[in-house]
Design a protein around this motif. Sequence first.
Motif, PDB file in Angstrom:
ATOM      1  N   MET A 161       1.059  -1.098  -0.162  1.00 19.80           N
ATOM      2  CA  MET A 161      -0.039  -0.069  -0.071  1.00 19.80           C
ATOM      3  C   MET A 161       0.879   1.266  -0.156  1.00 19.80           C
ATOM      4  N   GLU A 162       2.138   1.211   0.827  1.00 18.07           N
ATOM      5  CA  GLU A 162       2.930   2.374   0.824  1.00 18.07           C
ATOM      6  C   GLU A 162       3.583   2.752  -0.568  1.00 18.07           C
ATOM      7  N   SER A 163       3.643   1.633  -1.180  1.00 13.09           N
ATOM      8  CA  SER A 163       4.380   1.765  -2.691  1.00 13.09           C
ATOM      9  C   SER A 163       3.201   2.455  -3.472  1.00 13.09           C
ATOM     10  N   ALA A 164       2.254   1.839  -3.460  1.00 18.98           N
ATOM     11  CA  ALA A 164       1.004   2.422  -4.540  1.00 18.98           C
ATOM     12  C   ALA A 164       0.860   3.877  -4.276  1.00 18.98           C
ATOM     13  N   GLU A 165       0.909   4.354  -2.672  1.00 21.29           N
ATOM     14  CA  GLU A 165       0.476   5.696  -2.467  1.00 21.29           C
ATOM     15  C   GLU A 165       1.626   6.553  -2.801  1.00 21.29           C
ATOM     16  N   ARG A 166       2.993   6.014  -2.712  1.00 21.96           N
ATOM     17  CA  ARG A 166       4.074   6.843  -3.035  1.00 21.96           C
ATOM     18  C   ARG A 166       3.892   7.328  -4.460  1.00 21.96           C
ATOM     19  N   VAL A 167       3.624   6.157  -5.281  1.00 20.95           N
ATOM     20  CA  VAL A 167       3.641   6.514  -6.751  1.00 20.95           C
ATOM     21  C   VAL A 167       2.431   7.694  -7.100  1.00 20.95           C
ATOM     22  N   ARG A 168       1.391   7.723  -6.356  1.00 26.88           N
ATOM     23  CA  ARG A 168       0.336   8.577  -6.523  1.00 26.88           C
ATOM     24  C   ARG A 168       0.852   9.888  -6.168  1.00 26.88           C
ATOM     25  N   ARG A 169       1.621  10.003  -4.922  1.00 24.27           N
ATOM     26  CA  ARG A 169       2.096  11.254  -4.239  1.00 24.27           C
ATOM     27  C   ARG A 169       2.939  11.955  -5.384  1.00 24.27           C
ATOM     28  N   LEU A 170       3.937  11.242  -5.790  1.00 15.14           N
ATOM     29  CA  LEU A 170       4.837  11.802  -6.791  1.00 15.14           C
ATOM     30  C   LEU A 170       4.170  12.344  -8.052  1.00 15.14           C
ATOM     31  N   ALA A 171       3.115  11.529  -8.466  1.00 15.23           N
ATOM     32  CA  ALA A 171       2.127  12.149  -9.730  1.00 15.23           C
ATOM     33  C   ALA A 171       1.609  13.530  -9.326  1.00 15.23           C
ATOM     34  N   ASP A 172       1.017  13.280  -8.213  1.00 14.62           N
ATOM     35  CA  ASP A 172       0.299  14.794  -7.723  1.00 14.62           C
ATOM     36  C   ASP A 172       1.361  15.878  -7.362  1.00 14.62           C
ATOM     37  N   TRP A 173       2.409  15.721  -7.144  1.00 14.04           N
ATOM     38  CA  TRP A 173       3.795  16.518  -6.904  1.00 14.04           C
ATOM     39  C   TRP A 173       3.902  17.155  -8.407  1.00 14.04           C
ATOM     40  N   ARG A 220       1.545  -3.321  16.774  1.00 15.48           N
ATOM     41  CA  ARG A 220       1.295  -1.926  16.895  1.00 15.48           C
ATOM     42  C   ARG A 220       0.072  -1.393  17.218  1.00 15.48           C
ATOM     43  N   PRO A 221      -0.214  -0.199  17.722  1.00 14.31           N
ATOM     44  CA  PRO A 221      -1.366   0.398  18.225  1.00 14.31           C
ATOM     45  C   PRO A 221      -2.576   0.308  17.201  1.00 14.31           C
ATOM     46  N   SER A 222      -3.706   0.203  17.624  1.00 15.23           N
ATOM     47  CA  SER A 222      -4.875   0.478  16.730  1.00 15.23           C
ATOM     48  C   SER A 222      -5.318   1.880  16.515  1.00 15.23           C
ATOM     49  N   ALA A 223      -5.892   1.843  15.375  1.00 15.60           N
ATOM     50  CA  ALA A 223      -6.361   3.275  15.110  1.00 15.60           C
ATOM     51  C   ALA A 223      -8.003   3.338  14.638  1.00 15.60           C
ATOM     52  N   LEU A 224      -8.519   2.223  15.063  1.00 13.34           N
ATOM     53  CA  LEU A 224     -10.039   1.796  14.668  1.00 13.34           C
ATOM     54  C   LEU A 224     -10.763   3.102  15.173  1.00 13.34           C
ATOM     55  N   ASP A 225     -10.406   3.815  16.188  1.00 15.76           N
ATOM     56  CA  ASP A 225     -11.237   4.862  16.770  1.00 15.76           C
ATOM     57  C   ASP A 225     -11.107   6.313  16.211  1.00 15.76           C
ATOM     58  N   ARG A 226     -10.201   6.172  15.401  1.00 10.08           N
ATOM     59  CA  ARG A 226      -9.822   7.544  14.378  1.00 10.08           C
ATOM     60  C   ARG A 226      -9.609   7.122  12.870  1.00 10.08           C
ATOM     61  N   TRP A 227     -10.247   5.942  12.426  1.00  7.54           N
ATOM     62  CA  TRP A 227     -10.032   5.257  11.167  1.00  7.54           C
ATOM     63  C   TRP A 227     -10.165   6.441  10.135  1.00  7.54           C
ATOM     64  N   ALA A 228     -11.363   7.488  10.161  1.00  7.53           N
ATOM     65  CA  ALA A 228     -11.650   8.412   9.006  1.00  7.53           C
ATOM     66  C   ALA A 228     -10.659   9.374   8.693  1.00  7.53           C
ATOM     67  N   THR A 229      -9.845   9.645   9.804  1.00  7.85           N
ATOM     68  CA  THR A 229      -8.682  10.596   9.613  1.00  7.85           C
ATOM     69  C   THR A 229      -7.363   9.774   9.165  1.00  7.85           C
ATOM     70  N   ASN A 230      -7.400   8.627   9.360  1.00  6.23           N
ATOM     71  CA  ASN A 230      -6.145   7.704   9.238  1.00  6.23           C
ATOM     72  C   ASN A 230      -5.533   7.793   7.817  1.00  6.23           C
ATOM     73  N   TYR A 231      -5.482   8.585   6.949  1.00 10.75           N
ATOM     74  CA  TYR A 231      -5.050   8.633   5.629  1.00 10.75           C
ATOM     75  C   TYR A 231      -3.669   9.403   5.661  1.00 10.75           C
ATOM     76  N   THR A 232      -2.927   9.256   4.498  1.00 15.15           N
ATOM     77  CA  THR A 232      -1.347   9.663   4.488  1.00 15.15           C
ATOM     78  C   THR A 232      -1.412  11.225   4.089  1.00 15.15           C
ATOM     79  N   ILE A 233      -0.277  11.943   4.488  1.00 17.12           N
ATOM     80  CA  ILE A 233      -0.293  13.133   3.892  1.00 17.12           C
ATOM     81  C   ILE A 233      -0.330  13.353   2.350  1.00 17.12           C
ATOM     82  N   ASN A 234      -1.019  14.367   1.895  1.00  9.25           N
ATOM     83  CA  ASN A 234      -1.233  14.442   0.488  1.00  9.25           C
ATOM     84  C   ASN A 234      -2.136  13.602  -0.141  1.00  9.25           C
ATOM     85  N   ALA A 235      -2.913  12.978   0.567  1.00  7.56           N
ATOM     86  CA  ALA A 235      -4.216  12.052   0.112  1.00  7.56           C
ATOM     87  C   ALA A 235      -5.189  12.825  -0.205  1.00  7.56           C
TER      88      ALA A 235
END
Length: 253
Positions: A1-13, A238-253
């Motif tokens: 998932m990180e690789s896919a988002e990295r490609v998208r982020r580079l395209a956005d920039w 690792r810790p869970s992010a279920l209680d804040r899932w809706a804001t658990n997206y990466t920078i530049n999403a």
Amino acid sequence: MESAERVRRLADWGLHVLRDAEELERLRLERSSTDPDHTERALKAARQRAALAAAEADNQMVELNGMTLVAMVSATDALVEGLVPQAHEILIELHVRQMMDKAAEQHPQAAAQLGDEQLRQARSLLIDALTKKLGDVDPIPRGSGAKRWDEPLARVGLGVPATRPIPVEMDNALAEVIQLRHVVAHRAGRVDVRALKAAPSLRYIEDELVRIDRPAYRRYSAALWTYGEEILHRMGLRPSALDRWATNYTINA
């Protein structure tokens, strides 16, 4: 998932930089070009690049958003498919270890007489016997929503805990993005009856063209990231992010 988002982020920039292509080209040519015809051709090409970039950015990169989500869903599938067999082996080895420890506790004199090689052979025989008795587990994700991955994970003790259910809205987002993956990958982006039936919360009608804008991308990517992290949480990693899932997206999403 990180690789896919990295490609998208580079395209956005890249799109943001290309929007200024004409101005940047003009500055470059002022320092290097003395041929008016060459200057005009170069500026025309830069103007076209800038227009294409502006149009794509203004369109919120809907095609790239869709392809990135296709890759993220596939990555989650691959994670589960790879993890389930490994977890199955770990559970069998753990059970065998517990059996051998219990036997040694109940029969300490007999256990003390066994050498390392005999213990290794006994352990190997028990693993083989238990593996044969339990059979293989099916790791293939199927269906929609969180249950697509929860069902194979549950076969190896990593299913959703009763005290920590997946939030309903997050489950809806997962169901939607799984069906949109099918639509983008196999239906040229046109929503079909199958997708609408499997994900009733989808706000599309039959044969409508999928358009995943930035808000939709944030919602879907947040749900996928959170579910992936939830798997690691169930493993104690690792810790869970279920209680804040809706804001658990990466920078530049």
